[in-house]
Design a protein around this motif. Structure first.
Motif, short mmCIF file in Angstrom:
data_model
loop_
_atom_site.label_atom_id
_atom_site.label_comp_id
_atom_site.label_asym_id
_atom_site.label_seq_id
_atom_site.Cartn_x
_atom_site.Cartn_y
_atom_site.Cartn_z
N UNK A 73 50.29 13.18 -2.52
CA UNK A 73 51.14 13.50 -1.36
C UNK A 73 51.60 12.39 -0.48
N UNK A 74 50.84 11.47 -0.24
CA UNK A 74 51.25 10.33 0.50
C UNK A 74 52.18 9.73 -0.03
N UNK A 75 51.86 9.28 -1.49
CA UNK A 75 52.63 8.68 -2.19
C UNK A 75 54.30 9.26 -2.45
N UNK A 76 54.18 10.64 -2.62
CA UNK A 76 55.58 11.42 -2.80
C UNK A 76 56.49 11.08 -1.19
N UNK A 77 55.58 11.42 -0.24
CA UNK A 77 56.01 11.31 1.04
C UNK A 77 56.94 9.83 1.29
N UNK A 78 56.04 8.81 0.89
CA UNK A 78 56.59 7.60 0.96
C UNK A 78 57.90 7.32 0.17
N UNK A 79 57.66 7.62 -1.23
CA UNK A 79 58.90 7.39 -1.94
C UNK A 79 60.26 8.44 -1.62
N UNK A 80 59.78 9.51 -1.13
CA UNK A 80 60.88 10.51 -0.48
C UNK A 80 61.55 9.54 0.72
N UNK A 81 60.71 8.89 1.47
CA UNK A 81 61.12 8.37 2.78
C UNK A 81 62.10 7.07 2.35
N UNK A 82 61.77 6.43 1.46
CA UNK A 82 62.43 5.12 0.91
C UNK A 82 63.87 5.84 0.41
N UNK A 83 63.82 6.65 -0.37
CA UNK A 83 65.10 7.20 -1.13
C UNK A 83 66.22 7.81 -0.25
N UNK A 84 65.46 8.42 0.96
CA UNK A 84 66.46 9.12 1.94
C UNK A 84 66.75 8.40 3.02
N UNK A 85 66.07 7.31 3.25
CA UNK A 85 66.33 6.50 4.65
C UNK A 85 67.51 5.94 4.63
N UNK A 86 68.50 6.39 5.74
CA UNK A 86 69.90 6.01 5.82
C UNK A 86 70.12 4.47 6.14
N UNK A 87 68.90 4.11 6.82
CA UNK A 87 69.22 2.53 7.20
C UNK A 87 69.11 1.60 5.87
N UNK A 88 68.71 2.01 4.79
CA UNK A 88 68.59 1.21 3.65
C UNK A 88 69.79 1.28 3.01
N UNK B 84 73.75 12.01 0.72
CA UNK B 84 74.48 10.69 0.25
C UNK B 84 74.12 10.26 -0.69
N UNK B 85 72.96 10.25 -1.04
CA UNK B 85 72.20 9.45 -1.80
C UNK B 85 71.30 10.62 -2.85
N UNK B 86 72.26 11.23 -3.97
CA UNK B 86 71.43 11.83 -4.92
C UNK B 86 71.12 11.32 -6.16
N UNK B 87 69.97 12.11 -6.69
CA UNK B 87 69.49 11.89 -7.98
C UNK B 87 70.60 12.22 -8.98
N UNK B 88 70.82 11.11 -9.96
CA UNK B 88 71.86 11.43 -10.98
C UNK B 88 71.10 11.75 -12.38
N UNK B 89 71.59 12.81 -12.90
CA UNK B 89 70.94 13.44 -14.28
C UNK B 89 69.87 14.25 -14.22
#
Length: 188
Positions: free
Chosen positions: A60-75, A147-152
């Motif tokens: 669960x923590x890993x999923x939250x971490x990766x989700x935060x990285x993917x959706x962080x608008x500052x990146x 803004x940042x969607x998974x493709x495919x």
């Protein structure tokens, strides 16, 4: 490569100094990514010695971490999809390696079936939960309007799928073996 290697790449990038303006933006991205990875660094470091039940809780923590990285608008530029696919593969291999080590430490074919069944169930729980997390992120969460969607299609890790298939085969063989031992006499 393991998850700690992936984290180390971003840490090294963050630590670079005297960079051009473009590289400075990448360093700032690395700083943000490292803040997210910091939430799971200890879990990856302790993966080899953690109990199977504890590892299930890490997901669960890993999923939250990766989700935060993917959706962080500052990146920006956004975390690349190819890089995330690689991160998924690296994490799957880390879980797979830990599971393989678990079965190397005990003889799956000679140990009591109840012990083997418990271990197989816990390992399957890890694998299926990780598979569900990847599917949830890439098929549902990251496909929604943003803004940042998974493709495919949703990400499928074939290595992980092979581990799940093999554990199911072992479970089936051990079940049949156990049943035969109960039905037949020692001479038969």
């Amino acid at each position: 490569m393991d998850p700690l290697d992936e984290i180390a790449v971003w840490q090294e990038l963050e630590d670079e100094t005297g960079l051009s303006a473009e590289n400075e933006k990448m360093r700032k991205n690395a700083e943000i990514i490292n803040r997210h990875f910091a939430t799971v660094h200890t879990q990856f470091r302790d993966l080899e010695k953690a109990s199977l039940g504890t590892i299930t809780g890490y997901i669960d923590s890993i999923e939250d971490c990766l989700g935060a990285i993917w959706t962080d608008g500052d990146i920006f530029p956004y975390y690349p999809q190819k890089r995330m696919e690689n991160t998924f593969r690296v994490i799957s291999k880390a879980f797979g390696s830990r599971i393989e080590r678990e079965f190397k430490e005990s003889d799956v074919w000679q140990a009591s079936f109840s012990d083997v069944r418990l271990k197989l169930n816990e390992c399957l729980r890890i694998c299926t939960k990780w598979r569900e997390s990847m599917t949830h992120l890439t098929k549902i969460s990251w496909k929604q309007k943003m803004d940042h969607q998974w493709q495919g299609p949703a990400h499928v890790d074939h290595y992980l799928e092979n581990i799940i298939t093999r554990m199911n085969e072992i479970f089936e063989l051990r079940s049949q073996h156990d049943e035969l031992l109960r039905l037949l006499s020692a001479e038969e």
